[in-house]
Design an enzyme around this catalytic site. Sequence first.
Site, PDB file in Angstrom:
ATOM      1  N   PHE A 247      15.465  54.848  35.375  1.00 22.18           N
ATOM      2  CA  PHE A 247      15.445  53.510  34.776  1.00 22.18           C
ATOM      3  C   PHE A 247      14.864  52.495  35.751  1.00 22.18           C
ATOM      4  O   PHE A 247      15.264  52.419  36.909  1.00 22.18           O
ATOM      5  CB  PHE A 247      16.870  53.113  34.386  1.00 22.18           C
ATOM      6  CG  PHE A 247      16.992  51.740  33.807  1.00 22.18           C
ATOM      7  CD1 PHE A 247      16.306  51.384  32.650  1.00 22.18           C
ATOM      8  CD2 PHE A 247      17.812  50.795  34.410  1.00 22.18           C
ATOM      9  CE1 PHE A 247      16.433  50.115  32.109  1.00 22.18           C
ATOM     10  CE2 PHE A 247      17.946  49.517  33.874  1.00 22.18           C
ATOM     11  CZ  PHE A 247      17.254  49.180  32.723  1.00 22.18           C
ATOM     12  N   GLU A 248      13.893  51.715  35.287  1.00 21.40           N
ATOM     13  CA  GLU A 248      13.299  50.631  36.065  1.00 21.40           C
ATOM     14  C   GLU A 248      13.620  49.327  35.329  1.00 21.40           C
ATOM     15  O   GLU A 248      13.021  49.010  34.302  1.00 21.40           O
ATOM     16  CB  GLU A 248      11.794  50.830  36.198  1.00 21.40           C
ATOM     17  CG  GLU A 248      11.018  49.644  36.769  1.00 21.40           C
ATOM     18  CD  GLU A 248      11.611  49.037  38.029  1.00 21.40           C
ATOM     19  OE1 GLU A 248      12.291  47.991  37.918  1.00 21.40           O
ATOM     20  OE2 GLU A 248      11.403  49.604  39.109  1.00 21.40           O
ATOM     21  N   PRO A 249      14.616  48.562  35.817  1.00 19.04           N
ATOM     22  CA  PRO A 249      15.104  47.403  35.059  1.00 19.04           C
ATOM     23  C   PRO A 249      14.085  46.283  34.874  1.00 19.04           C
ATOM     24  O   PRO A 249      14.267  45.429  34.012  1.00 19.04           O
ATOM     25  CB  PRO A 249      16.309  46.917  35.884  1.00 19.04           C
ATOM     26  CG  PRO A 249      16.084  47.456  37.263  1.00 19.04           C
ATOM     27  CD  PRO A 249      15.360  48.759  37.075  1.00 19.04           C
ATOM     28  N   ARG A 250      12.997  46.286  35.672  1.00 16.63           N
ATOM     29  CA  ARG A 250      11.997  45.220  35.540  1.00 16.63           C
ATOM     30  C   ARG A 250      10.877  45.581  34.573  1.00 16.63           C
ATOM     31  O   ARG A 250      10.069  44.730  34.208  1.00 16.63           O
ATOM     32  CB  ARG A 250      11.377  44.924  36.902  1.00 16.63           C
ATOM     33  CG  ARG A 250      12.353  44.526  37.995  1.00 16.63           C
ATOM     34  CD  ARG A 250      11.657  44.528  39.350  1.00 16.63           C
ATOM     35  NE  ARG A 250      11.168  45.863  39.685  1.00 16.63           N
ATOM     36  CZ  ARG A 250      10.174  46.109  40.540  1.00 16.63           C
ATOM     37  NH1 ARG A 250       9.561  45.097  41.147  1.00 16.63           N
ATOM     38  NH2 ARG A 250       9.785  47.351  40.794  1.00 16.63           N
ATOM     39  N   ASP A 254      10.897  50.146  29.648  1.00 18.63           N
ATOM     40  CA  ASP A 254      12.345  50.369  29.691  1.00 18.63           C
ATOM     41  C   ASP A 254      13.084  49.297  28.900  1.00 18.63           C
ATOM     42  O   ASP A 254      14.055  49.591  28.183  1.00 18.63           O
ATOM     43  CB  ASP A 254      12.825  50.375  31.147  1.00 18.63           C
ATOM     44  CG  ASP A 254      12.125  51.434  31.992  1.00 18.63           C
ATOM     45  OD1 ASP A 254      10.880  51.383  32.079  1.00 18.63           O
ATOM     46  OD2 ASP A 254      12.801  52.300  32.549  1.00 18.63           O
TER      47      ASP A 254
END
Length: 486
Positions: A247-250, A254
Site C-alpha cells: 500500500f502506498e498511501p500517497r 491506491d
Amino acid sequence: MKRIVSLLFLITYVCSAQETAITSSLYDTYDKYKEVTLNKRRIKHHELQPLLAKYRDNPKFTVQEVGSSIEGRDLSLVSIGKGDIDVFLWSQMHGDEPTATQAIFDILNFLDSDDFKTEKDEILNNLTVHFLPMLNPDGAEVFQRRNRLGIDINRDALHLQSPEGQTLKRVRDSLNADFGFNLHDQSTYYNAERTNKPATISYLAPAFNYEKDIDKKRGDAMKIIVFMNAIIQEYAPGQVGRYNDDFEPRAFGDNIQKWGTSTILIESGGFLDDIEKQEIRKLNYVSILSALHTIAKGSYNDISISDYEKIPENDRKLFNLKIENATYELLGKPYILDIGMNRLEVNTAEYKDFWYSSRIIDQGDLSTFYGYETLDATGYTLRSGKVYPEVLQSVDQLNTIDPMALLKKGYTYIKMKTIPSQLISSPIPLHLVGTSFKLPDFDIRVGANPTFLLEKNGALEYAVINGFLIDLKTEKGDFKNAMIYR
C-alpha cells in the site's frame, strides 16, 4: 449434481470461446482503427487537439474541458455510452508514458465505427466510458515523468497540490466511477520474475490499506486483470508481470481503489524490436476493449481471484545487451566477466526524437540477469578499439569511408577536423572525435560507454559500439547511433 457441473462448465466454455473470438477479431482488424497521426512516443498536447475536435463535433461523444495544467494546457474528458456502469480511463499521468494515450484514440476510432455492432451495443448500452487521454501535458511537452511543478502527480493524491491531480480527483468523484483504468508505461528493463522475458504488460489491483484486504471492489479488479492476462498470453506468452501490492498511501491508484472504484493499473513495458511501443499499444487496445466487453456482460464475475496470484511478479533484471563469459585482461591477468549494458535515451532539443548514450550498468557474475540480446563470449577476449589515423575534414567525408572495414581493422574512433554543432550523434558505427581527442586507457567499468571489440584466435569477430553489438563476419547488427566526443 454431475449434470449441473457439466452445464456450468459448458456455459463457462461458451462464454470463454465468445470472448476469445472477439479478442482475435479485434487483434486481426486493429490496423483499420489505429490512429495513424500518432505513431511515436513523444507526442504533444497540440497533436491531440484535432482529434479531440473531431469527437467534439460527433454526436456520439461528449467532450468536456475538465481542468488545465500548470502551464495552462486544457485537460479533456471524452465520454461515450448510455449505460449505468461508469468506467473511467486516464493516461499519461507521467509525461513520458504515452503508450496507452495512443491506444485510447485507437479505441475511440473503434467505438465511432459501424463495425462489431453487437459487441459495441453490449458495451455502450451497459457502460458509460470516460477517457482522460493526457493528464500531464506539461510533462509530455518535454517528455519527462514529472509535471511543471516538479512533482510526481501519482504521489499527490493526499495533498492535491497539482491542478492535474485536483482534476483527476474531481472527475473520479463526479463520476463515482465503478471501474477505473490507471494507464502507465514502465521501464523496458522489467522482466517477468525468474524468466528472460520482458514484462510487456504489467498489472496491479492496488491495495487500499496496509493489510492488503480484498473487498468486492478490489476483487473485481483482480478478476478483470486475470481476464486481461489471458488475452495478453495469446500474443506475448510469458510476458506479463504483476506489481508488488504494498500500500502506498500517497498514490492515486491506491486511493481511487480506497474511494470505491475497482482500479486496474496497466503498465506498458518492453517488447523485442518495438522501440516506439506500437505492438504494445496494440495489446493495450485489444485487452482494454475486451475488458470493457466483459465488464458490460458481467462475465468477469465467474473468474477466480486465486488466478491473480499466479501471475509472476515484476522483476528488473533485463539489459539491452548482455555479454557472457568474456575474457578481460587487467594488469596482466585474465578474468572472466559478464557485462550488462543499457541504451539510455537522450532527448533532442525539441523533445520530438532521441539518440542513445549507452552505459555499462553492471559487470561480474550476471547469471541471474537476462538480455534482450545475449552473446556467449566464451573464448573471446575483450580488446580496446583504436583511433583511425586519418583526420576527416568534413561530415561529407563520412560517405567516403567503409565503417565495417575500419571496425574489422580494430578502429572504433575517427577524428574530424570540424564537427558541426547541430550533429548530436554519429550516424555510423564509429565514434566521431575532435582532433585533440586522446584515447583513454582500456577500462571496463560500470558507468562507462560500452565500446570494445571481441577477439578470438587472433581475429576480431564482434564489435560493441555505444552498446550495439555488430557481427563483423556478417556485418549485421541493430545499430542506431554512436557517440560524438568533441
